[in-house]
Motif scaffolding. Structure first.
Motif, PDB file in Angstrom:
ATOM      1  N   LEU A   2     -12.782  -0.675  -4.535  1.00  0.00           N
ATOM      2  CA  LEU A   2     -11.456  -0.731  -5.173  1.00  0.00           C
ATOM      3  C   LEU A   2     -10.396  -0.182  -4.227  1.00  0.00           C
ATOM      4  O   LEU A   2      -9.313  -0.757  -4.071  1.00  0.00           O
ATOM      5  N   ARG A   3     -10.730   0.939  -3.583  1.00  0.00           N
ATOM      6  CA  ARG A   3      -9.780   1.546  -2.633  1.00  0.00           C
ATOM      7  C   ARG A   3      -9.515   0.591  -1.468  1.00  0.00           C
ATOM      8  O   ARG A   3      -8.384   0.452  -1.011  1.00  0.00           O
ATOM      9  N   GLY A 252       4.482  11.195   4.164  1.00  0.00           N
ATOM     10  CA  GLY A 252       3.605  12.043   3.359  1.00  0.00           C
ATOM     11  C   GLY A 252       2.538  11.299   2.585  1.00  0.00           C
ATOM     12  O   GLY A 252       1.650  11.924   2.008  1.00  0.00           O
ATOM     13  N   SER A 253       2.606   9.960   2.547  1.00  0.00           N
ATOM     14  CA  SER A 253       1.601   9.235   1.767  1.00  0.00           C
ATOM     15  C   SER A 253       0.210   9.376   2.391  1.00  0.00           C
ATOM     16  O   SER A 253      -0.802   9.350   1.683  1.00  0.00           O
ATOM     17  N   LEU A 255      -0.975  12.138   3.774  1.00  0.00           N
ATOM     18  CA  LEU A 255      -1.536  13.399   3.278  1.00  0.00           C
ATOM     19  C   LEU A 255      -1.947  13.268   1.814  1.00  0.00           C
ATOM     20  O   LEU A 255      -2.968  13.812   1.395  1.00  0.00           O
ATOM     21  N   ARG A 256      -1.145  12.545   1.053  1.00  0.00           N
ATOM     22  CA  ARG A 256      -1.491  12.357  -0.362  1.00  0.00           C
ATOM     23  C   ARG A 256      -2.837  11.636  -0.471  1.00  0.00           C
ATOM     24  O   ARG A 256      -3.676  12.008  -1.289  1.00  0.00           O
ATOM     25  N   ILE A 257      -3.034  10.622   0.367  1.00  0.00           N
ATOM     26  CA  ILE A 257      -4.302   9.872   0.331  1.00  0.00           C
ATOM     27  C   ILE A 257      -5.471  10.800   0.695  1.00  0.00           C
ATOM     28  O   ILE A 257      -6.548  10.721   0.113  1.00  0.00           O
ATOM     29  N   LEU A 258      -5.210  11.716   1.649  1.00  0.00           N
ATOM     30  CA  LEU A 258      -6.281  12.633   2.057  1.00  0.00           C
ATOM     31  C   LEU A 258      -6.701  13.560   0.922  1.00  0.00           C
ATOM     32  O   LEU A 258      -7.811  14.084   0.930  1.00  0.00           O
ATOM     33  N   THR A 259      -5.785  13.801  -0.028  1.00  0.00           N
ATOM     34  CA  THR A 259      -6.144  14.689  -1.147  1.00  0.00           C
ATOM     35  C   THR A 259      -6.863  13.931  -2.264  1.00  0.00           C
ATOM     36  O   THR A 259      -7.231  14.526  -3.267  1.00  0.00           O
ATOM     37  N   MET A 260      -7.009  12.635  -2.090  1.00  0.00           N
ATOM     38  CA  MET A 260      -7.639  11.827  -3.134  1.00  0.00           C
ATOM     39  C   MET A 260      -9.113  11.583  -2.827  1.00  0.00           C
ATOM     40  O   MET A 260      -9.505  11.618  -1.665  1.00  0.00           O
ATOM     41  N   PRO A 261      -9.918  11.356  -3.865  1.00  0.00           N
ATOM     42  CA  PRO A 261     -11.354  11.185  -3.616  1.00  0.00           C
ATOM     43  C   PRO A 261     -11.644   9.950  -2.765  1.00  0.00           C
ATOM     44  O   PRO A 261     -10.903   8.969  -2.822  1.00  0.00           O
ATOM     45  N   GLY A 262     -12.705  10.032  -2.007  1.00  0.00           N
ATOM     46  CA  GLY A 262     -13.094   8.889  -1.154  1.00  0.00           C
ATOM     47  C   GLY A 262     -12.658   9.131   0.279  1.00  0.00           C
ATOM     48  O   GLY A 262     -11.844  10.001   0.569  1.00  0.00           O
ATOM     49  N   SER A 263     -13.229   8.286   1.143  1.00  0.00           N
ATOM     50  CA  SER A 263     -12.986   8.469   2.573  1.00  0.00           C
ATOM     51  C   SER A 263     -11.680   7.783   2.985  1.00  0.00           C
ATOM     52  O   SER A 263     -11.357   6.695   2.498  1.00  0.00           O
ATOM     53  N   VAL A 267      -9.528   3.411   3.307  1.00  0.00           N
ATOM     54  CA  VAL A 267      -8.114   3.007   3.243  1.00  0.00           C
ATOM     55  C   VAL A 267      -7.690   2.413   4.586  1.00  0.00           C
ATOM     56  O   VAL A 267      -6.996   1.401   4.649  1.00  0.00           O
TER      57      VAL A 267
ATOM     58  N   CYS B  73      -5.382  22.293  -1.270  1.00  0.00           N
ATOM     59  CA  CYS B  73      -5.497  20.828  -1.444  1.00  0.00           C
ATOM     60  C   CYS B  73      -6.583  20.228  -0.562  1.00  0.00           C
ATOM     61  O   CYS B  73      -6.832  19.019  -0.640  1.00  0.00           O
ATOM     62  N   LEU B  75      -6.398  20.001   2.685  1.00  0.00           N
ATOM     63  CA  LEU B  75      -5.823  19.346   3.866  1.00  0.00           C
ATOM     64  C   LEU B  75      -6.054  20.170   5.133  1.00  0.00           C
ATOM     65  O   LEU B  75      -5.973  19.637   6.235  1.00  0.00           O
ATOM     66  N   GLN B  95     -15.316  15.909  -3.091  1.00  0.00           N
ATOM     67  CA  GLN B  95     -14.986  14.800  -3.994  1.00  0.00           C
ATOM     68  C   GLN B  95     -14.770  15.302  -5.422  1.00  0.00           C
ATOM     69  O   GLN B  95     -13.911  14.787  -6.135  1.00  0.00           O
ATOM     70  N   GLN B  98     -11.418  16.932  -5.557  1.00  0.00           N
ATOM     71  CA  GLN B  98     -10.339  15.948  -5.454  1.00  0.00           C
ATOM     72  C   GLN B  98     -10.120  15.191  -6.765  1.00  0.00           C
ATOM     73  O   GLN B  98      -9.034  14.683  -7.001  1.00  0.00           O
ATOM     74  N   GLU B 107       7.404  16.023   0.451  1.00  0.00           N
ATOM     75  CA  GLU B 107       7.979  14.745   0.887  1.00  0.00           C
ATOM     76  C   GLU B 107       7.829  13.716  -0.237  1.00  0.00           C
ATOM     77  O   GLU B 107       6.951  13.847  -1.081  1.00  0.00           O
ATOM     78  N   ALA B 109       6.187  11.071  -1.025  1.00  0.00           N
ATOM     79  CA  ALA B 109       5.004  10.426  -0.449  1.00  0.00           C
ATOM     80  C   ALA B 109       4.727   9.092  -1.136  1.00  0.00           C
ATOM     81  O   ALA B 109       3.704   8.900  -1.798  1.00  0.00           O
ATOM     82  N   MET B 126      -6.591   4.477  -5.961  1.00  0.00           N
ATOM     83  CA  MET B 126      -7.228   5.465  -5.085  1.00  0.00           C
ATOM     84  C   MET B 126      -8.080   6.441  -5.901  1.00  0.00           C
ATOM     85  O   MET B 126      -9.049   7.000  -5.415  1.00  0.00           O
ATOM     86  N   PHE B 127      -7.662   6.658  -7.165  1.00  0.00           N
ATOM     87  CA  PHE B 127      -8.436   7.540  -8.046  1.00  0.00           C
ATOM     88  C   PHE B 127      -9.456   6.771  -8.869  1.00  0.00           C
ATOM     89  O   PHE B 127     -10.069   7.325  -9.786  1.00  0.00           O
TER      90      PHE B 127
END
Lengths: 425, 269
Positions: A2-3, A252-253, A255-263, A267, B73, B75, B95, B98, B107, B109, B126-127
């Motif tokens: 899905l990602r 910043g998107s 970094l936002r993606i990095l905080t979301m589950p999955g590798s 993406v 977070c 990061l 995971q 997250q 920002e 984002a 993404m989620f």
């Protein structure tokens, strides 16, 4: 999955919305292919097909003037125009830039050659102790010089070719006239034209050795330029892709993606797939230009008769992957869009120069040739040319495909390592 | 770092990450050093945040707020110290964490060339959200945040306040238990700020734990159940804003902040 799908869809939307960027991605390579094929058309042609505009002022009323005219007329090298008037008028036309070359055959050259021949023949007969009425060998007459005038800037090699052609013609006529003089002195029957028809005692064999497809690819500028600038155009997505990566990092998107589950790789793969699609469309478009559009401009069509679709798809995909990988690496290394744009364009131009996009690699110095073999554009260009002009075999392109795919994997791998190192810093 | 492993992941997936016996966010002696910098950005930071709190992390520029938030977070990796979110650590249960957290960066984002709905669809995907569920959730939030009629407009055409609101929605689409916000009201007008703060209160009442950083002392005093003031990478005070104001006999949180961190400028570059 899905990602991955979401990432592809997002990238396609972003690409479609950036109409000017999209126009550059597709229009620029097409323009490059067309312009470069047209510009390089003449240098790629054999001199015999050049049709260089030339003037001939033939003031001679004998055989020499006629033979020179016939020789140049029958040659595809020149598009000759015979004019009347004087040498000054001819020079003026050359200076105007309309004609590249002008030849002036002064009056009485044929008679002069005949007089010289007779003189030499009698001299030789006397040297051999044969009874010949004494006559005077005429001296060198500077007024009988054939004038050859060039437009400034005409290449030395071309001048030499023209001089050589005239010398050869002159030499043949002098030989024939000399023989005729001998025959006259000896009282033999003059068989006219046949006197000069010796042909060559020594014949020449000329044929390529080694890669025969290398010979075929030099046939015209389309055959070189279409795959060459297709490669170049595909690699120019480096700037667009790197810009997209940097923009996402700045906004910043990323970094936002990095905080979301999955590798993040999932993406990134989505992004790379979308850009690979762009590369493949570019490739199809430019090959289409080579096959259908360039012939409309008077150029030969791209010869793809040795091609199999599978080989073409493999080469195009591998080249696209290499370009995408390089774009990802550029976007990762460079901190700003400006850096990426400068680094991306300069590095692609360097890789293209080394890869033989402008000048074929085989005419480069040996040192550069060995460096060129490391350019992904060299691998891509050679693979394309093997596909078009080979005989459908996979083996000749296998190594190039491997190099291109390894290049892609290295670029993406290094990018991921850099990202990880930054995150852990 | 806390213990990890497949059994913990499985447990988290079974009970949706709820581990009621521990503080929701537990940080002990956290330290972060950057190569080339003489002083650590964060040193000996310890915090324990309970479920249902709105926790404000306040501090001047360069105090260590964003670094702390980045570590929370996932990061950035801490140089040393212990971090657990609902009992899980990033080392083994990234995971799981997250899925528990939502992040709203300072920002905007978002993708300016995409519409509000297209942005939310991407981040929802993404989620793992998809289809009607995602659409219903995104449209509900857009409606709550007063953006329903703008959902098909590109983000690039939005005002600063509208962008901030979409930025916030993208962080809460997946119903996170914990929401991290980095200065969510910076650069927005009074009306947008008021709406954002009210919606944060609403989310908190629904059970969402919130940790946010801000420069607005008045806003923090009004919103937060607890605050911590951080300076030079160290927590210098923690408590309920009203209690702290009373204990230190100052008229408001801003006075307390200036008393504790000084009045010198903290320009950073």
């Amino acid at each position: 999955m899905l990602r991955f799908r979401a990432s592809i869809f997002k990238e396609i939307l972003l690409l479609i919305r950036d109409r000017s960027g999209l126009a550059i991605l597709f229009f620029m390579p097409v323009a490059l292919v067309t312009i470069m094929a047209l510009v390089q058309d003449a240098p790629f042609r054999d001199y015999q097909e050049l049709n260089i505009p030339a003037l001939l002022l033939n003031q001679d009323e004998g055989a020499f003037g006629e033979q020179i005219l016939a020789r140049f007329d029958s040659s595809r090298m020149f598009d000759i125009l015979e004019i009347t008037g004087d040498e000054q008028a001819l020079k003026k036309k050359i200076a105007d830039g309309t004609y590249d070359i002008g030849i002036v055959i002064p009056p009485g050259v044929s008679d002069y050659i005949l007089a010289q021949s007779n003189g030499y023949a009698e001299q030789m007969m006397r040297d051999l102790g044969m009874p010949v009425l004494p006559s005077e060998l005429p001296g060198i007459d500077s007024t009988k010089q054939v004038g050859i005038f060039f437009k400034p800037g005409v290449k030395q090699s071309f001048r030499q070719a023209v001089l050589q052609a005239i010398r050869q013609e002159s030499s043949q006529l002098e030989t024939a006239t000399l023989i005729r003089s001998f025959k006259t002195i000896l009282g033999a029957e003059d068989d006219g034209e046949q006197a000069s028809d010796f042909g060559n005692f020594v014949a020449f064999r000329e044929r390529p050795v080694g890669d025969e497809w290398l010979e075929a690819r030099q046939t015209n500028s389309v055959q070189h330029n279409v795959p060459a600038w297709t490669m170049f155009g595909m690699f120019f997505i480096v700037i667009s892709l790197a810009g997209s990566i940097i923009r996402e990092r700045e906004e910043g998107s990323y970094l936002r993606i990095l905080t979301m589950p999955g590798s993040y790789l999932t993406v990134l793969l989505g992004k790379m797939t979308a850009y690979l699609g762009v590369c493949l469309i570019q490739c199809a478009l430019m090959l289409g230009v080579g096959v259908f559009f360039l012939p409309l401009l008077g150029l030969p069509a791209l010869d793809m008769q040795g091609m199999t679709f599978l080989n073409l798809a493999l080469v195009a995909t591998s080249c696209g992957l290499a370009a995408v990988g390089f774009g990802v690496l550029t976007g990762t290394i460079c901190q700003t869009h400006q850096q990426a744009s400068t680094f991306g364009s300069v590095s692609v131009v360097i890789l293209a120069a080394l890869g033989g996009i402008w000048v074929p690699v085989y005419v480069m110095p040996a040192v550069i040739q060995s460096i060129a073999e490391w350019s992904p554009l060299f691998w891509g260009l050679n693979a394309f040319q093997h596909v078009f002009l080979g005989n459908g075999q996979f083996q000749p392109i296998a190594a190039y495909l491997l190099y291109l795919q390894l290049f892609f994997l290295c670029c993406v791998g290094i990018s991921l390592l850099i990202n990880r190192a930054r995150q852990q810093a | 770092m806390c213990n990890s492993g497949r059994s913990r992941v499985q447990q988290a997936e079974n009970d949706q990450g709820v581990n009621p016996t521990e503080a929701l966010i537990d940080i002990q002696s956290l330290r972060k050093e950057y190569p080339g910098l003489a002083l650590p950005a964060v040193r000996d930071v310890s915090l324990s945040i309970q479920e249902g709190e709105i926790f404000g992390l306040l501090g001047p520029n360069g105090a260590g707020k964003t670094t702390t938030l980045s570590i929370l977070c996932g990061l950035k990796n801490p140089t040393s110290g212990h971090l657990a979110i609902s009992g899980f650590g990033y080392a083994g249960d990234r995971q799981v964490i997250q899925r528990l957290i939502g992040v709203v960066p300072q920002e905007i984002a978002l993708f300016p060339k995409l519409t509000a709905w297209e942005n939310l669809r991407f981040f929802g995907n993404m989620f793992g959200l998809t289809g009607a569920v995602l659409k219903a959730r995104a449209f509900e939030l857009l409606d709550q945040f007063g953006l329903a009629e703008f959902r098909d407009k590109q983000i690039g055409t939005f005002s600063g306040g509208m962008k901030r609101r979409v930025n916030l929605i993208a962080g809460i689409l997946h119903h996170p238990r914990i929401l991290f916000l980095d200065e969510p009201t910076v650069g927005v007008d009074v009306q947008s700020r008021n709406m954002i703060l009210n919606l944060l209160r609403g989310l908190n009442q629904q059970g969402m734990t919130i940790l946010y950083t801000s420069h607005h002392m008045e806003e923090a005093a009004d919103l937060c159940t607890r605050i911590a003031i951080i300076d030079h990478g160290t927590i210098i005070i923690t408590g309920h804003p009203a209690d702290l104001i009373r204990q230190h006999q100052v008229p408001n949180l801003e006075h307390l902040f200036l008393n504790l961190t000084g009045r010198n400028l903290r320009d950073e570059c």
